[in-house]
Design an enzyme around this catalytic site. Structure first.
Site, PDB file in Angstrom:
ATOM      1  N   ARG A  39      -8.756   1.129 -11.390  1.00 38.49           N
ATOM      2  CA  ARG A  39      -9.272   2.412 -11.875  1.00 38.49           C
ATOM      3  C   ARG A  39      -8.803   2.717 -13.293  1.00 38.49           C
ATOM      4  NH1 ARG A  39      -9.039   6.216  -6.430  1.00 38.49           N
ATOM      5  NH2 ARG A  39     -11.235   5.914  -5.908  1.00 38.49           N
ATOM      6  N   LYS A 199     -15.195   4.506  10.883  1.00 41.53           N
ATOM      7  CA  LYS A 199     -15.818   5.618  11.600  1.00 41.53           C
ATOM      8  C   LYS A 199     -17.302   5.783  11.307  1.00 41.53           C
ATOM      9  CE  LYS A 199     -11.720   8.566  11.532  1.00 41.53           C
ATOM     10  NZ  LYS A 199     -11.228   9.781  10.875  1.00 41.53           N
ATOM     11  N   GLY A 352     -13.644   2.127  -2.014  1.00 46.75           N
ATOM     12  CA  GLY A 352     -12.868   2.268  -0.789  1.00 46.75           C
ATOM     13  C   GLY A 352     -12.316   0.916  -0.340  1.00 46.75           C
ATOM     14  N   GLY A 375     -15.854   7.797  -1.671  1.00 45.18           N
ATOM     15  CA  GLY A 375     -16.338   9.069  -1.118  1.00 45.18           C
ATOM     16  C   GLY A 375     -17.468   9.652  -1.949  1.00 45.18           C
TER      17      GLY A 375
HETATM   18  P1  ADP Z   1     -14.032   2.389   3.570  1.00 48.48           P
HETATM   19  O1  ADP Z   1     -12.742   2.763   2.870  1.00 48.48           O
HETATM   20  O2  ADP Z   1     -14.653   1.185   2.953  1.00 48.48           O
HETATM   21  O3  ADP Z   1     -14.961   3.539   3.723  1.00 48.48           O
HETATM   22  P2  ADP Z   1     -12.875   2.772   6.164  1.00 48.48           P
HETATM   23  O4  ADP Z   1     -11.688   3.440   5.555  1.00 48.48           O
HETATM   24  O5  ADP Z   1     -13.833   3.571   6.944  1.00 48.48           O
HETATM   25  O6  ADP Z   1     -13.649   1.933   5.053  1.00 48.48           O
HETATM   26  O7  ADP Z   1     -12.374   1.632   7.149  1.00 48.48           O
HETATM   27  C1  ADP Z   1     -11.495   0.632   6.750  1.00 48.48           C
HETATM   28  C2  ADP Z   1     -10.503   0.365   7.841  1.00 48.48           C
HETATM   29  O8  ADP Z   1     -11.164   0.064   9.058  1.00 48.48           O
HETATM   30  C3  ADP Z   1      -9.633  -0.810   7.510  1.00 48.48           C
HETATM   31  O9  ADP Z   1      -8.291  -0.392   7.503  1.00 48.48           O
HETATM   32  C4  ADP Z   1      -9.872  -1.795   8.665  1.00 48.48           C
HETATM   33  O10 ADP Z   1      -8.705  -2.407   9.119  1.00 48.48           O
HETATM   34  C5  ADP Z   1     -10.418  -0.888   9.741  1.00 48.48           C
HETATM   35  N1  ADP Z   1     -11.262  -1.638  10.673  1.00 48.48           N
HETATM   36  C6  ADP Z   1     -12.414  -2.262  10.403  1.00 48.48           C
HETATM   37  N2  ADP Z   1     -12.897  -2.854  11.490  1.00 48.48           N
HETATM   38  C7  ADP Z   1     -12.026  -2.607  12.495  1.00 48.48           C
HETATM   39  C8  ADP Z   1     -11.990  -2.924  13.881  1.00 48.48           C
HETATM   40  N3  ADP Z   1     -12.942  -3.663  14.444  1.00 48.48           N
HETATM   41  N4  ADP Z   1     -10.948  -2.452  14.604  1.00 48.48           N
HETATM   42  C9  ADP Z   1      -9.989  -1.709  14.028  1.00 48.48           C
HETATM   43  N5  ADP Z   1      -9.969  -1.371  12.723  1.00 48.48           N
HETATM   44  C10 ADP Z   1     -10.984  -1.811  11.971  1.00 48.48           C
HETATM   45 MG    MG Z   2     -10.957   3.658   3.569  1.00 47.66          MG
END
Ligand code: ADP
Ligand code: MG
Length: 401
Positions: A39, A199, A352, A375
């Site tokens: 960043r 999520k 992210g 976000g």
């Molecule tokens: P982003 O930051 O790209 O929006 P998130 O923060 O929603 O993504 O999710 C990332 C996290 O989800 C990571 O820490 C990863 O370990 C976890 N994750 C992804 N798939 C799984 C899974 N099948 N079971 C548990 N944790 C998971």
């Molecule tokens: Mg994340």
């Protein structure tokens, strides 16, 4: 082309002026230093442009989520790294605002940089307190917002201050909006969207928007277990977001009536626990037995997703395919990252944890665009207005009218 017209920093007359720049320097820290300077690097073009044009730069950002003036969240390490990258000494202010800061801002010469302390040291930052916005504005002649990663927040340093000074969009902010606009408004087809992460509730807005826009949505990450639960499958001990199950059911229903294909994994990698020591076990199918967690998409799904990414005209990727931080469960995310790096398609990655994964795999500079705002880019995709951007557009309309 951006919407900013004359509100782009390119068109700002800054010579001999003091310019307050809001950047997104919210970097991960480790051992008192900057762990990933992506960043900071992304903020350089706007700062360099201003310095070359003879402006004095008063720079500010938030860093982490301080409850108080926590010294561990001082901007000092950020200033040191920025100074190395710029080749210019960066003076650290003792606070965000106040008499001492104002005197330093007053004294700043063209070509010099004064870095304010963590904007979240001030309780008025998140409250978008008009007094703080006014005090920030009094430090400079002009305001440039380059903090795309914070543009979805109406805070004093992102939104409030823009109403007190001639306000301009920085180069990074413009570029981020332009890259996402290509995905949303003018994508080369097929538009393939890869969504993963923890999520469904975080990504449902993006899923809904893309169901009306994309040709294919490929789902991975823990998120897919809300979909599998909605389909009545067994998810074992996998991470299932309960509030997401109904949303997933609705998304599956909508997908049936749309021209967009919603694709779920057809195989998985399981482990007994969320741990790097867990023994990875492949599952040919997606019904997870009790006592096991689905921690990655399986090799057949990864190959299928990679093939679709390779055949795309445009790819948007947000969210890892599995627990990529744990080596035994990183293969699905790595396969997607490699396919995104290798495809001839236009590629935009939403920041992210997908950004962190690209950095981890050494592929960050092999994608078309890696957003600094996870976000903010999701909110833009959902069709929401970003307060930091709207304030600049208001300023532009004010000047034009
Ligand atoms: P982003 O930051 O790209 O929006 P998130 O923060 O929603 O993504 O999710 C990332 C996290 O989800 C990571 O820490 C990863 O370990 C976890 N994750 C992804 N798939 C799984 C899974 N099948 N079971 C548990 N944790 C998971
Ligand atoms: Mg994340």
């Amino acid at each position: 082309m951006s919407d900013f017209g004359k509100a782009s920093v390119r068109d700002a007359d800054v010579e001999g002026k003091t310019v307050l720049v809001r950047a997104d320097l919210n970097v991960p820290l480790a051992d008192g230093g900057v762990a990933d300077d992506t960043r900071i690097r992304a903020a350089l073009p706007t700062i360099e442009l201003l310095l070359e044009r003879g402006a004095g730069v008063v720079l500010c950002s938030h860093l982490g989520r301080p409850e108080d003036r926590e010294p561990e969240l001082s901007m000092r390490p950020v200033g040191e790294r920025l100074g190395e990258l710029l080749g210019v000494e960066v003076e650290l202010a003792p606070a965000v605002v106040g008499a001492d800061v104002a005197a330093r801002a007053q004294a700043i010469a063209g070509g010099a940089v004064l870095l304010l302390e963590n904007t979240r040291y001030e309780p008025g930052e998140k409250a978008n307190d008009p007094e703080l916005a006014h005090d920030l504005a009094s430090l400079a002649d002009l305001f440039v917002n380059d903090a795309f990663g914070a543009a979805h927040r109406a805070h004093a340093s992102t939104e409030g201050v823009a109403h007190h000074l001639p306000a301009y969009a920085g180069l990074l902010l413009e570029r981020e909006l332009d890259e996402l606009r290509v995905v949303l408004e003018d994508p080369a087809r097929p538009l393939v969207v890869v969504l993963g992460g923890a999520k469904v509730t975080d990504k449902i807005g993006a899923i809904e928007r893309f169901l009306g826009l994309a040709d294919e949505i490929l789902i991975g990450g823990a998120m897919c277990f809300s979909f599998f639960r909605a389909q009545g499958r067994s998810t074992g001990d996998s991470l299932v977001e309960e509030e997401g199950v109904e949303l997933a059911r609705e998304a599956l229903e909508r997908a049936r009536g749309s021209r967009c294909e919603l694709v779920l994994p057809s195989d998985l990698v399981l482990g007994e626990s969320f741990s790097a020591e867990a023994e990875p076990q492949s599952l040919d199918g997606v019904d997870v037995p009790d006592g096991m967690m689905g921690l990655d998409i399986g090799p057949r799904s990864a190959a299928e997703y990679a093939r679709r990414i390779g055949a795309a005209g445009t790819v948007f990727w947000n969210g890892p395919m599995g627990a990529f931080e744990l080596e035994p469960f990183a293969a699905g995310t790595r396969a997607v990252a490699e396919a995104v790096a290798a495809t001839a398609a236009t590629t935009v990655v939403g920041g992210g944890d997908s950004g962190a994964a690209l950095v981890q795999f050494g592929l960050a500079d092999r994608v078309g665009w890696l957003s600094t705002g996870g976000g903010a880019s999701l909110e833009l995709i959902e069709g929401r207005e970003l307060p930091g951007v709207e304030a600049l557009l208001d300023a532009e309309r004010g000047r034009a009218g």
